[in-house]
Design a protein around this motif. Structure first.
Motif, mmCIF file in Angstrom:
data_model
loop_
_atom_site.group_PDB
_atom_site.id
_atom_site.type_symbol
_atom_site.label_atom_id
_atom_site.label_comp_id
_atom_site.label_asym_id
_atom_site.label_seq_id
_atom_site.Cartn_x
_atom_site.Cartn_y
_atom_site.Cartn_z
ATOM 1 N N LYS B 152 0.800 -1.324 0.278
ATOM 2 C CA LYS B 152 0.369 -0.066 0.085
ATOM 3 C C LYS B 152 0.600 1.097 0.025
ATOM 4 O O LYS B 152 -0.067 2.122 -0.801
ATOM 5 N N ASP B 156 0.160 4.038 -2.927
ATOM 6 C CA ASP B 156 -0.064 4.734 -2.723
ATOM 7 C C ASP B 156 0.960 6.283 -3.522
ATOM 8 O O ASP B 156 0.359 7.907 -4.551
ATOM 9 N N ASP B 175 -7.563 5.463 -4.099
ATOM 10 C CA ASP B 175 -7.569 4.923 -2.642
ATOM 11 C C ASP B 175 -7.070 3.273 -2.469
ATOM 12 O O ASP B 175 -7.788 2.294 -2.658
#
Lengths: 472, 392
Positions: B152, B156, B175
């Motif tokens: 993640k 991002d 997201d």
């Protein structure tokens, strides 16, 4: 037996865009040295991806509209595979399955009458680079790589070399006036597909293709040679015709076989996954239509109605920059015929003195309009206007300020002219006496003296009238 | 194990050798690109550097990422038990995370055998600008990390629109927050489980049990599309690769043969010397499926298969939130002869090809693979996280 010629044309036209088709490099006309306009993308380096130049799509659509084509709202790119050192990726990005325009038509006027030539399709593609051979080595110049082209493919509708040349000239003036291409030497290249058949026959004969010709003269010669070769082969069995690709040799005026159908490469076309399909929606199409210059025929007709001569119309139609300048000053209120004369006679004359042509003309519509307006309003005479124009064309001065600075507008003032006349009369007593004794021609000397003093800026009619009054 | 083809610095991120870092030699594991130094960095690398990450080096990859795990990397050919260099660098704590191109499953297989996580995101979410491209229509930069959180963090930074890539989706950002997993439904694919060995099946079962313990419903179903997807992807992949690597011709950069008499010999000799046997097999296969007589039956048909299978998957994913499959047929591979490579890779790609073909995300975690609909990364990472936290 009489034979009928059947010709189809594939014409490649280099587009007048500021940058290449898939990268931001300037077009090769901006290049001074070999490999000046090259980046990792157009030299095929790994890691770079093509990004579509929107202006190319707009120019291709404009060309399609001019040639009465259907504009395909969904258009895609394909890759064509072949190895050549001037092709850095070893494939060319082109359009096979969904070209941007299809089903067009263009009407020709020739000695044989009016003929319609059907346009099969127009597609967008990138150009290849150039090889330069010298001594032991060959050199690669990538300046032209990825320069945008459109290829206009006709149906086999031409029946003579004359029709082909008429068509090419028509494309050239359309594209120039439409700002689509400058169509300079080498920027328009043709492949000619040619066959002959007995007159009245519906079937096509064996077809050959003559590749990559750019001069219209060569194209005409090549067609005539190739047609005769086909007819001789059929009539006298001089040789067996085969479907093949040929090249035209300008020096000998003959065509030579390059490759036949069996040895022709399989280009293994397939869709380019790096370029998403382009969707042309109503809004975008309307925008392109709104910006499309008037069709050549319509434009020429408007000039003709305004009283512009045929010769001048030809000059205007073939030069987008110049016709736009005229259209702009006409929109500001200048009479079209008068404006054409200012540009095509006066401006051209000024440039000619320096060995230049109208292509070199640098003048804004606003400045040209300012000069013409001063003359039209009677602030200055046409001679003074020309003087100001020279300064504007050569040194890009501000016309109104220049006029004031040089005192050109004052020369029209009656009291100022009267002072000059008084001076001339006082300085030339002999001429005055001659005139008064009946030698009418003697007034010319006095008139000349006045013009000299006014540096040619005064209105000749006004000076003459005032002079005659003074001498009474 | 020697991780790096080119060592750059003491960074915390490794980048595989098919992704460009400015001025660092990039060869994509091939002799053909020996000495090639790029003039720019990949967009994903630039985005990481802008956020303060530093690149440790370029990890070895199999030539153009075509092999099983990276075993046929020029100058770093493997023997014994096979491992992927980037996956191992992450597994051994050499770096925090690594970027790799997922084109024909090698990155996912490497993650499975090294026991690290790897996410191949939805096609178009990470810019391909700066990837030594082979199969443009299905390749995508993905991320190796020790766990879902590590992935993640990197996603991002690197995901988002890039105007330098015409296939980059318009979304500015994505997201990757983990979706709550309780109440979700996951399907085990019978046809793929049957292709795997006992140890791999045991991993699937353990993963399923762990999911169930987090409130996820897991059931086995039949969804027999994977062999068809694999055949279609191998056709598209080999054709696109054959085309994209045809620019490596010895003329402009990279390897050029010493002996040649004319331009044709320069091409043939340079490419004969520069490519390994597997790459040559891919070129032959790819040329064949694009040839005039075969195009319609092979390439064009594969494009149709791509559309049909995308629809079928969409139907399936209305009933289930994700599918659970092996990423490979076994948990370890031994070195083998390159002449067997094309067939071996083909067979193993049955597990991975669907995700490349239709652009869906695929996440390897605990030696198994999760796939979901486009943009379902948050759910896939959530499922992985639930299992990973159980294991702690």
């Amino acid at each position: 037996m009489n034979y009928e010629l059947v010709i189809g044309l594939e014409t490649h036209v280099e587009l007048s865009t500021e940058s290449k088709i898939f990268c931001s490099c300037g077009g090769h006309s901006a290049a001074k040295e070999p490999n000046d306009c090259v980046c990792p993308a157009c030299s095929g380096m790994p890691g770079m991806l093509p990004v579509m130049n929107k202006h190319v799509v707009e120019l291709a659509v404009t060309a399609g509209l001019m040639l009465n084509c259907d504009i395909n709202r969904y258009t895609t790119f394909d890759k064509k595979n072949y190895y050549y050192p001037d092709l850095p990726c070893a494939y060319q990005i082109t359009q096979l399955n969904h070209p941007i325009c299809t089903n067009g038509c263009v009407t020709l006027k020739t000695s044989a009458g009016t003929r319609d030539i059907r346009i099969k399709q127009i597609h967008m593609e990138e150009d290849a680079g150039k090889l330069v051979h010298g001594g032991k080595y060959s050199y690669v110049d990538f300046n032209r790589t990825s320069v945008p082209l459109i290829e206009i493919v006709t149906q086999p509708d031409f029946r003579s070399a004359e029709e082909v040349v008429t068509y090419l000239n028509k494309l050239k003036s359309m594209f120039r006036s439409g700002g689509i291409s400058e169509c300079e030497e080498g920027a328009m290249r043709c492949d000619v597909n040619i066959s002959v058949r007995p007159e009245g026959s519906e079937e096509f004969g064996v077809r050959t293709e003559i590749k990559n010709m750019s001069s219209f003269e060569a194209i005409e010669k090549a067609i005539r040679y190739e047609a005769q070769r086909h007819i001789d082969a059929l009539e006298f069995e001089t040789e067996e015709l085969v479907q093949e690709t040929r090249r035209f040799d300008d020096a000998s005026g003959k065509t030579f076989a390059m490759r036949n159908k069996e040895t022709e490469a399989d280009y293994r076309y397939f869709p380019d996954a790096n370029l998403m399909p382009i969707i042309i929606d109503d809004e975008w199409l309307e925008e392109i239509k709104a910006n499309k210059p008037a069709a050549v025929d319509e434009k020429a007709e408007n000039y003709r109605l305004a009283g512009i001569s045929d010769k001048e119309i030809d000059m205007l139609i073939s030069n987008h920059k110049i016709s736009k300048l005229l259209d702009d000053i006409v929109a500001m209120g200048v009479n079209a015929k008068d404006g054409a004369s200012w540009i095509l006679t006066d401006c051209a004359g000024i440039l000619r003195k320096d060995g230049k042509t109208l292509n070199d003309l640098v003048i804004t519509a606003e400045k040209l309009y300012a000069v013409i307006k001063m003359v039209d309003n009677g602030d200055i005479n046409r001679n003074a206007g020309k003087k100001i124009l020279i300064a504007v064309v050569e040194q890009d001065v501000d016309p109104v300020a220049f006029c004031k600075e040089q005192g050109l507008d004052k020369k029209f003032d009656v009291s100022a002219i009267e002072a000059v006349i008084d001076k001339a009369i006082a300085e030339n007593p002999q001429s005055v006496a001659d005139y008064k004794s009946g030698k009418v021609k003697a007034i010319q000397a006095l008139f000349g003296a006045c013009m000299k003093e006014l540096k040619g800026a005064g209105d000749p009619a006004v000076i003459k009238t005032l002079l005659e009054e003074k001498l009474k | 194990m020697n991780y790096y083809k080119t060592k750059i610095g003491n960074g915390n991120i490794a980048v595989d050798d098919t992704i460009l870092v400015k001025d660092a030699e990039a060869a994509a594991g091939s002799k053909m690109l020996t000495g090639f130094k790029p003039l720019f960095s990949a967009e994903a690398v630039t985005r990481l550097e802008n956020k303060g990450y530093q690149i440790a080096g370029k990890t070895n990859v199999g030539e153009f990422g075509l092999d099983l795990l990276g075993e046929f990397s020029y100058g770093a050919e493997a023997d014994g038990v096979l491992k992927g260099a980037a996956a191992e660098a992450v597994a051994n704590g050499e770096v925090k995370a690594a970027l790799a191109v997922d084109m024909n499953g090698s990155a996912r297989r490497a993650a499975a055998v090294s026991g690290v996580d790897f996410l191949k995101p939805t096609y178009g979410t990470v810019s391909r600008y700066g990837v030594i491209s082979c199969a443009a229509s299905g390749e995508q930069i993905g991320v190796y990390a020790k766990n879902a959180n590590g992935i993640k963090d990197i996603m991002d930074v690197i995901a988002g629109h890039d105007e330098k890539d015409g296939t980059s989706l318009r979304n500015e950002s994505y997201d990757y927050s983990f979706t709550a997993v309780s109440g979700k439904k996951v399907a085990i694919i019978k046809e793929l489980s049957e292709k795997a060995d006992a140890e791999t099946k045991a991993r699937i079962n353990a993963f399923a049990d762990s999911l169930r313990a987090s409130g996820v419903t897991v059931e086995e179903i039949s969804f027999d599309v994977f062999d068809t997807a694999n055949t279609a992807w191998q056709i598209l992949m080999t054709a696109e690769t054959c085309n994209n690597i045809s620019r490596y011709d010895g003329v402009k950069f990279g390897h050029r043969a010493k002996e040649y008499k004319n331009i044709d010999e320069l091409y043939v000799n340079s490419r004969t010397e520069g490519f390994n046997f597997l790459t040559k097999a891919v070129i032959m296969y790819g040329s064949d499926v694009l040839s005039k007589n075969r195009y319609e039956a092979c390439y064009d048909k594969s494009l149709k298969v791509r559309r049909v299978l995308a629809e079928k998957f969409e139907e399936l994913i209305k009933q289930y939130d994700a599918i659970l499959t092996p990423a490979s047929s076994k948990t370890a591979y031994e070195a083998y002869n390159i002449h067997e490579a094309f067939g071996k890779v083909f067979n193993e790609s049955a597990f991975t090809a669907l995700a490349n073909l239709i652009g869906i995300p695929a996440l390897v975690c605990s030696g198994v693979q999760l796939m979901g609909k486009h943009f379902s990364e948050g759910l896939l990472l959530g499922l992985a996280d639930a299992v990973e936290r159980k294991g702690e």
